[in-house]
Design a protein around this motif. Sequence first.
Motif, mmCIF file in Angstrom:
data_model
loop_
_atom_site.group_PDB
_atom_site.id
_atom_site.type_symbol
_atom_site.label_atom_id
_atom_site.label_comp_id
_atom_site.label_asym_id
_atom_site.label_seq_id
_atom_site.Cartn_x
_atom_site.Cartn_y
_atom_site.Cartn_z
ATOM 1 N N PRO A 1 -1.962 3.481 -10.998
ATOM 2 C CA PRO A 1 -2.154 2.030 -10.909
ATOM 3 C C PRO A 1 -0.855 1.291 -11.217
ATOM 4 O O PRO A 1 -0.146 1.621 -12.170
ATOM 5 C CB PRO A 1 -3.217 1.745 -11.982
ATOM 6 C CG PRO A 1 -3.930 3.047 -12.163
ATOM 7 C CD PRO A 1 -2.887 4.105 -11.970
ATOM 8 N N ILE A 2 -0.526 0.312 -10.394
ATOM 9 C CA ILE A 2 0.700 -0.463 -10.589
ATOM 10 C C ILE A 2 0.415 -1.944 -10.381
ATOM 11 O O ILE A 2 -0.560 -2.322 -9.731
ATOM 12 C CB ILE A 2 1.825 -0.036 -9.622
ATOM 13 C CG1 ILE A 2 1.400 -0.238 -8.160
ATOM 14 C CG2 ILE A 2 2.258 1.392 -9.873
ATOM 15 C CD1 ILE A 2 2.527 -0.055 -7.155
ATOM 16 N N ARG A 3 1.282 -2.760 -10.974
ATOM 17 C CA ARG A 3 1.256 -4.198 -10.707
ATOM 18 C C ARG A 3 2.457 -4.527 -9.829
ATOM 19 O O ARG A 3 3.584 -4.130 -10.129
ATOM 20 C CB ARG A 3 1.298 -5.010 -11.991
ATOM 21 C CG ARG A 3 1.365 -6.527 -11.715
ATOM 22 C CD ARG A 3 1.379 -7.322 -12.999
ATOM 23 N NE ARG A 3 0.110 -7.210 -13.683
ATOM 24 C CZ ARG A 3 -0.032 -7.296 -14.991
ATOM 25 N NH1 ARG A 3 1.022 -7.466 -15.762
ATOM 26 N NH2 ARG A 3 -1.223 -7.206 -15.546
ATOM 27 N N ILE A 4 2.208 -5.284 -8.766
ATOM 28 C CA ILE A 4 3.243 -5.611 -7.791
ATOM 29 C C ILE A 4 3.516 -7.105 -7.853
ATOM 30 O O ILE A 4 2.594 -7.924 -7.753
ATOM 31 C CB ILE A 4 2.803 -5.221 -6.366
ATOM 32 C CG1 ILE A 4 2.417 -3.741 -6.308
ATOM 33 C CG2 ILE A 4 3.921 -5.522 -5.361
ATOM 34 C CD1 ILE A 4 1.750 -3.341 -4.997
ATOM 35 N N ALA A 5 4.778 -7.476 -8.033
ATOM 36 C CA ALA A 5 5.185 -8.878 -7.953
ATOM 37 C C ALA A 5 5.501 -9.200 -6.500
ATOM 38 O O ALA A 5 6.275 -8.485 -5.853
ATOM 39 C CB ALA A 5 6.412 -9.128 -8.825
ATOM 40 N N VAL A 6 4.899 -10.273 -5.995
ATOM 41 C CA VAL A 6 5.086 -10.682 -4.604
ATOM 42 C C VAL A 6 5.667 -12.095 -4.592
ATOM 43 O O VAL A 6 4.963 -13.066 -4.893
ATOM 44 C CB VAL A 6 3.753 -10.659 -3.831
ATOM 45 C CG1 VAL A 6 3.966 -11.107 -2.390
ATOM 46 C CG2 VAL A 6 3.124 -9.267 -3.881
ATOM 47 N N HIS B 1 -6.276 -3.581 3.854
ATOM 48 C CA HIS B 1 -7.104 -4.777 4.015
ATOM 49 C C HIS B 1 -7.380 -5.440 2.674
ATOM 50 O O HIS B 1 -7.356 -6.674 2.561
ATOM 51 C CB HIS B 1 -8.426 -4.412 4.710
ATOM 52 C CG HIS B 1 -8.274 -4.063 6.151
ATOM 53 N ND1 HIS B 1 -8.152 -2.770 6.599
ATOM 54 C CD2 HIS B 1 -8.191 -4.851 7.255
ATOM 55 C CE1 HIS B 1 -8.023 -2.761 7.911
ATOM 56 N NE2 HIS B 1 -8.037 -4.012 8.341
ATOM 57 N N ASP B 2 -7.662 -4.638 1.649
ATOM 58 C CA ASP B 2 -7.912 -5.207 0.323
ATOM 59 C C ASP B 2 -6.662 -5.878 -0.228
ATOM 60 O O ASP B 2 -6.737 -6.936 -0.872
ATOM 61 C CB ASP B 2 -8.393 -4.129 -0.641
ATOM 62 C CG ASP B 2 -9.825 -3.683 -0.357
ATOM 63 O OD1 ASP B 2 -10.538 -4.410 0.365
ATOM 64 O OD2 ASP B 2 -10.224 -2.600 -0.842
ATOM 65 N N LEU B 3 -5.497 -5.269 0.002
ATOM 66 C CA LEU B 3 -4.253 -5.867 -0.462
ATOM 67 C C LEU B 3 -3.947 -7.158 0.283
ATOM 68 O O LEU B 3 -3.500 -8.142 -0.314
ATOM 69 C CB LEU B 3 -3.099 -4.870 -0.306
ATOM 70 C CG LEU B 3 -2.992 -3.857 -1.447
ATOM 71 C CD1 LEU B 3 -2.114 -2.688 -1.057
ATOM 72 C CD2 LEU B 3 -2.457 -4.528 -2.705
ATOM 73 N N VAL C 1 -0.290 -8.749 -7.770
ATOM 74 C CA VAL C 1 -1.473 -8.009 -7.344
ATOM 75 C C VAL C 1 -1.416 -6.620 -7.971
ATOM 76 O O VAL C 1 -0.334 -6.114 -8.275
ATOM 77 C CB VAL C 1 -1.581 -7.895 -5.809
ATOM 78 C CG1 VAL C 1 -1.780 -9.258 -5.171
ATOM 79 C CG2 VAL C 1 -0.351 -7.204 -5.216
ATOM 80 N N THR C 2 -2.575 -6.027 -8.177
ATOM 81 C CA THR C 2 -2.638 -4.659 -8.693
ATOM 82 C C THR C 2 -3.148 -3.741 -7.600
ATOM 83 O O THR C 2 -3.911 -4.151 -6.719
ATOM 84 C CB THR C 2 -3.554 -4.571 -9.921
ATOM 85 O OG1 THR C 2 -4.863 -5.066 -9.559
ATOM 86 C CG2 THR C 2 -3.008 -5.394 -11.075
ATOM 87 N N ALA C 3 -2.702 -2.506 -7.657
ATOM 88 C CA ALA C 3 -3.092 -1.544 -6.626
ATOM 89 C C ALA C 3 -2.926 -0.140 -7.174
ATOM 90 O O ALA C 3 -2.205 0.099 -8.147
ATOM 91 C CB ALA C 3 -2.243 -1.723 -5.362
ATOM 92 N N ASP C 4 -3.611 0.804 -6.517
ATOM 93 C CA ASP C 4 -3.366 2.222 -6.779
ATOM 94 C C ASP C 4 -3.368 2.944 -5.448
ATOM 95 O O ASP C 4 -3.416 2.304 -4.385
ATOM 96 C CB ASP C 4 -4.385 2.809 -7.760
ATOM 97 C CG ASP C 4 -5.825 2.681 -7.263
ATOM 98 O OD1 ASP C 4 -6.047 2.695 -6.026
ATOM 99 O OD2 ASP C 4 -6.738 2.565 -8.106
ATOM 100 N N ALA D 1 0.829 -1.202 0.000
ATOM 101 C CA ALA D 1 0.000 0.000 0.000
ATOM 102 C C ALA D 1 0.863 1.252 0.000
ATOM 103 O O ALA D 1 0.562 2.233 -0.704
ATOM 104 C CB ALA D 1 -0.919 -0.008 1.216
ATOM 105 N N ALA D 2 1.956 1.227 0.770
ATOM 106 C CA ALA D 2 2.828 2.405 0.840
ATOM 107 C C ALA D 2 3.471 2.699 -0.509
ATOM 108 O O ALA D 2 3.547 3.863 -0.935
ATOM 109 C CB ALA D 2 3.898 2.191 1.914
ATOM 110 N N PHE D 3 3.930 1.673 -1.201
ATOM 111 C CA PHE D 3 4.546 1.904 -2.506
ATOM 112 C C PHE D 3 3.506 2.279 -3.554
ATOM 113 O O PHE D 3 3.784 3.077 -4.466
ATOM 114 C CB PHE D 3 5.366 0.693 -2.933
ATOM 115 C CG PHE D 3 6.763 0.698 -2.376
ATOM 116 C CD1 PHE D 3 7.788 1.358 -3.047
ATOM 117 C CD2 PHE D 3 7.048 0.064 -1.181
ATOM 118 C CE1 PHE D 3 9.074 1.386 -2.525
ATOM 119 C CE2 PHE D 3 8.344 0.080 -0.651
ATOM 120 C CZ PHE D 3 9.361 0.744 -1.328
#
Length: 434
Positions: free
Chosen positions: A259-264, A298-300, A289-292, A250-252
Amino acid sequence: MTVRRRLSPTERLVWAAGEVLPVNFAVTARVTGRAHPGRIRDALAAVRRRHPLLGVRLDAPGRWQAWLTSDDVPDPGLRIVTATSPDTWTQVVEQELQRPFDTTTGPLARFVLLDHGDSGDSFDLVCVYHHLVADVLSAAFVVRDVLDHAAAPRVVRQTSGPREDRPRGGPQITGAQAAPPADDLLPGRRANPADLLKLARALGGPPPPRPDRPAGPLTYTTWSLPPEETSALLTRCRAERTTLQAALCAAFAQAYGRPIRIAVPADLRRILTPSPQEAMGLYASTVFVTADATTSRHDLKAAIHRQLRPDELVPLVRVFRLLRPVPRRTLSALLLRGETKGARFDISLSNVRVPIPQDYGPLRLDALYGAANTSLSGAPLVLVAGHGGRLFFGVTSTDGAAVAELCERAMSHLGSLVPFSERPPSRAGSAPAP
């Protein structure tokens, strides 16, 4: 122990990738205490008996298959470097991440002992691996065993018996053996075409467009959080019923502001049977996961946990069995073509708690930093290691100034949960003293 076995489908893919892409990662142990280079070399030779993949190479590489073998492979090399500035160790990491391994001669691991100079009471041990033979967690177990043996030379333990810092539960692989690859330990190993659909859904469509900047030199930036701030952050996450991984993502996402895609990266050990536990090897996969800026922690957390379910993770590994008919050079070309079109993610965020001791007789492990070079796109690769009640951050990228600002913004957003006394350094390569 003599090692000779075929590459698994996952290992074959990593081998193909390594022919055209960077596949190195490093773990750096910052240690208080004295260690003679000869003792570290002896420790590496002894620990190789516990972790045979420290001394292997590829044999008979053909169009469709190759073998891992320990025949005619020397012990991992140890290079000695004297520190001339506080940045020397990060410069060494940058250099080592870009130096390829010769897979046909081996070994696929090497080490650098960084002497801190006249004081003689501390050193850094930079441990560099080809991803074919290790992941970050197994690399940390190697650090533990090397320091253990360097502090008190003796016969290396041959079994993974009960110990407070070791994971427990379930069947495990014991003894000085090269553990089977992750592919052979999956529940339900038979691949089917539906796995391709799972993989396609996991990868999704093309990532959101990234700013078009020319690639610069690979840079490595590090910082850390002291115990009291780490404890406050983890307490806040628990109070919110979220996780550190979700808070970092969430911080990043807020720092990017788009909107970004995060590799975990995902540890597979918890779903493999029997569990490889502390064995050295590649027991990790990646989910996305995708996030903005508006995505909640909680959603992440929910999105990450959904991706980490066994029914989601297993197909992402099992699917590589379907690639057996594809020649290795074709795989390499496809991987290179995909990478040159842009990364499949905007940022990789890895968070791992390292369950190894701090104290080893006269030696003390004060810090543990991770680093990786596994992409041509220059997307930042963030590795966060939790050890000794602290968090250690390491970030590599080819866009040093922009990524340094990104990390500063991300830590500011994370600092909205708890106040931090330290921020990421403005110049890549500088690091705080432990």
